[in-house]
Design a protein around this motif. Structure first.
Motif, mmCIF file in Angstrom:
data_model
loop_
_atom_site.group_PDB
_atom_site.id
_atom_site.type_symbol
_atom_site.label_atom_id
_atom_site.label_comp_id
_atom_site.label_asym_id
_atom_site.label_seq_id
_atom_site.Cartn_x
_atom_site.Cartn_y
_atom_site.Cartn_z
ATOM 1 N N ALA A 175 50.895 -11.057 -28.847
ATOM 2 C CA ALA A 175 49.583 -11.574 -28.455
ATOM 3 C C ALA A 175 49.284 -12.918 -29.099
ATOM 4 O O ALA A 175 49.843 -13.274 -30.137
ATOM 5 C CB ALA A 175 48.493 -10.564 -28.829
ATOM 6 N N SER A 176 48.393 -13.673 -28.469
ATOM 7 C CA SER A 176 47.977 -14.966 -28.983
ATOM 8 C C SER A 176 46.589 -15.269 -28.453
ATOM 9 O O SER A 176 46.053 -14.537 -27.609
ATOM 10 C CB SER A 176 48.960 -16.069 -28.550
ATOM 11 O OG SER A 176 48.993 -16.167 -27.133
ATOM 12 N N THR A 177 45.986 -16.343 -28.958
ATOM 13 C CA THR A 177 44.691 -16.781 -28.448
ATOM 14 C C THR A 177 44.794 -18.240 -28.023
ATOM 15 O O THR A 177 45.626 -18.987 -28.522
ATOM 16 C CB THR A 177 43.576 -16.660 -29.504
ATOM 17 O OG1 THR A 177 43.854 -17.544 -30.594
ATOM 18 C CG2 THR A 177 43.448 -15.237 -30.008
ATOM 19 N N ARG A 178 43.932 -18.618 -27.087
ATOM 20 C CA ARG A 178 43.857 -20.025 -26.689
ATOM 21 C C ARG A 178 42.439 -20.314 -26.222
ATOM 22 O O ARG A 178 41.767 -19.454 -25.663
ATOM 23 C CB ARG A 178 44.859 -20.344 -25.586
ATOM 24 C CG ARG A 178 44.646 -19.572 -24.288
ATOM 25 C CD ARG A 178 45.746 -19.887 -23.298
ATOM 26 N NE ARG A 178 45.614 -19.109 -22.063
ATOM 27 C CZ ARG A 178 46.542 -19.060 -21.112
ATOM 28 N NH1 ARG A 178 47.665 -19.735 -21.263
ATOM 29 N NH2 ARG A 178 46.351 -18.349 -20.028
ATOM 30 N N ARG A 179 42.003 -21.531 -26.472
ATOM 31 C CA ARG A 179 40.660 -21.928 -26.069
ATOM 32 C C ARG A 179 40.670 -22.372 -24.613
ATOM 33 O O ARG A 179 41.574 -23.088 -24.177
ATOM 34 C CB ARG A 179 40.165 -23.064 -26.948
ATOM 35 C CG ARG A 179 39.910 -22.640 -28.374
ATOM 36 C CD ARG A 179 39.560 -23.829 -29.224
ATOM 37 N NE ARG A 179 40.199 -23.676 -30.535
ATOM 38 C CZ ARG A 179 40.371 -24.678 -31.372
ATOM 39 N NH1 ARG A 179 39.983 -25.883 -31.024
ATOM 40 N NH2 ARG A 179 40.947 -24.474 -32.530
ATOM 41 N N VAL A 180 39.679 -21.947 -23.872
ATOM 42 C CA VAL A 180 39.518 -22.348 -22.473
ATOM 43 C C VAL A 180 38.047 -22.666 -22.270
ATOM 44 O O VAL A 180 37.198 -21.769 -22.338
ATOM 45 C CB VAL A 180 39.972 -21.238 -21.504
ATOM 46 C CG1 VAL A 180 39.728 -21.667 -20.067
ATOM 47 C CG2 VAL A 180 41.437 -20.903 -21.725
ATOM 48 N N GLY A 181 37.729 -23.937 -22.052
ATOM 49 C CA GLY A 181 36.340 -24.332 -21.908
ATOM 50 C C GLY A 181 35.556 -24.027 -23.168
ATOM 51 O O GLY A 181 35.961 -24.389 -24.267
ATOM 52 N N THR A 182 34.460 -23.315 -23.020
ATOM 53 C CA THR A 182 33.643 -22.964 -24.180
ATOM 54 C C THR A 182 33.927 -21.543 -24.662
ATOM 55 O O THR A 182 33.148 -20.972 -25.430
ATOM 56 C CB THR A 182 32.142 -23.088 -23.841
ATOM 57 O OG1 THR A 182 31.846 -22.238 -22.727
ATOM 58 C CG2 THR A 182 31.786 -24.516 -23.506
#
Length: 246
Positions: A175-182
Motif C-alpha cells: 500500500a501507498s498514499t498519494r495526494r490528489v487535488g485537495t
C-alpha cells in the motif's frame, strides 16, 4: 515532518521504501531474480517508467526493455494511461508501466480455497452477522496500532493515512498514499485475499468502515482489485486550507 524527499512518483508514499543493493550488484543474481525484482517494482511503485526501473535496480535500458517486453507478452504487465499534463512542455511524456490482473494473480494467493471454505462454513453456522463480525475483527487486527485522528487537521489526516498504508504493507498489500487535488488516496497495489473478497465483499466493506472511523471523515472507495480493477483506491478528503504543501 515528512518532506518531498520522502515521496516517490507523483508524490506517492510507499508503506515501506525498497532497500538493498541494486539487482545487478547482488552476487549470484540471475535472470529469474531480476525479473522478480522488476515485477515487485511494478507492484509497489507502478505506474513507473523504464528509466526509473533501471535506476532502482541497476539495469541497463536494454535489460529493462527485455524484461518489460517479456511481461507484456505474457499479459502480466501493460503500459499505463498517460497522466494528464499540468503544464506545457516539450517532448512526449515517458511511458509508465504497471502490473495487470494476470500479473498480480501469478504472485500467488495462499490458501484461497481453504479460506473460502472456512468463510462459507462460518456463514452457514452463524449467518451474515458472523461474517461481518469476522471481517471487522480482521481489519482491527491489521490496523490496531494506528491511532485515530484527533484534531481533524489536514496534516494529521495525511499522516494517519500513511500509517494505514504502512500497516497494510506489513500485511502484504503493498500500500501507498498519494495526494490528489485537495485530498489523499490510499492505494493498495496488491490484495492477498482478493479471490476470497470476490465472494465475500464484507471484507472490503469492513476496511472502508475502519478507514472512516480511524480518519474521522467520510471516505470513498473508488476501485477494488476484487472487482477487477488494477488496484484498490480509497479517496480521503482533506480540508483544503490544511493540505500539507511541499
Amino acid at each position: 515532518m515528512k518532506t518531498t524527499s520522502d515521496t516517490g512518483v507523483y508524490g506517492e508514499r510507499a508503506g515501506h521504501p525498497p532497500a538493498g543493493l541494486p539487482v545487478a550488484q547482488v552476487p549470484g543474481a540471475h535472470e529469474g531474480q531480476t525479473r522478480a525484482a522488476v515485477v515487485q517494482l511494478l507492484l509497489e511503485e507502478g505506474p513507473i517508467t523504464a528509466t526509473e526501473i533501471g535506476a532502482r535496480l541497476g539495469l541497463s535500458a536494454a535489460g529493462v526493455r527485455r524484461h518489460l517486453d517479456a511481461l507484456i507478452d505474457t499479459g502480466e504487465a501493460q503500459a499505463a494511461p498517460a497522466p494528464r499534463r499540468e503544464g506545457r512542455g516539450r517532448g512526449r511524456p515517458a511511458r509508465r508501466f504497471q502490473l495487470t490482473a494476470v500479473g498480480r494473480a501469478r504472485l500467488g494467493h495462499s490458501y484461497d480455497d481453504l479460506a473460502s471454505a472456512a468463510m462459507r462454513h462460518l456463514r452457514e453456522v452463524g449467518g451474515e452477522a458472523a461474517v461481518e463480525d469476522f471481517a471487522r475483527r480482521r481489519v482491527q487486527s491489521l490496523l490496531g496500532g494506528v491511532a485515530p485522528v484527533e484534531s481533524g487537521s489536514g496534516a494529521e489526516i495525511e499522516d494517519t493515512a500513511e500509517d494505514i498504508a504502512a500497516a497494510f504493507t506489513d500485511a502484504g498489500f503493498a500500500a501507498s498514499t498519494r495526494r490528489v487535488g485537495t485530498g489523499v488516496q490510499i492505494c493498495q497495489h496488491h490484495c492477498p485475499v482478493s479471490h476470497v473478497a470476490e465472494q465475500f465483499p464484507e471484507l472490503c466493506e469492513a476496511e472502508l468502515e475502519a478507514f472512516t472511523r480511524i480518519l474521522g471523515t467520510h471516505v470513498q472507495r473508488l476501485a477494488t482489485i476484487a472487482n477487477g480493477d488494477s488496484f484498490c483506491t480509497t479517496h480521503v478528503p482533506v480540508p483544503p486550507s490544511d493540505t500539507r504543501k511541499t
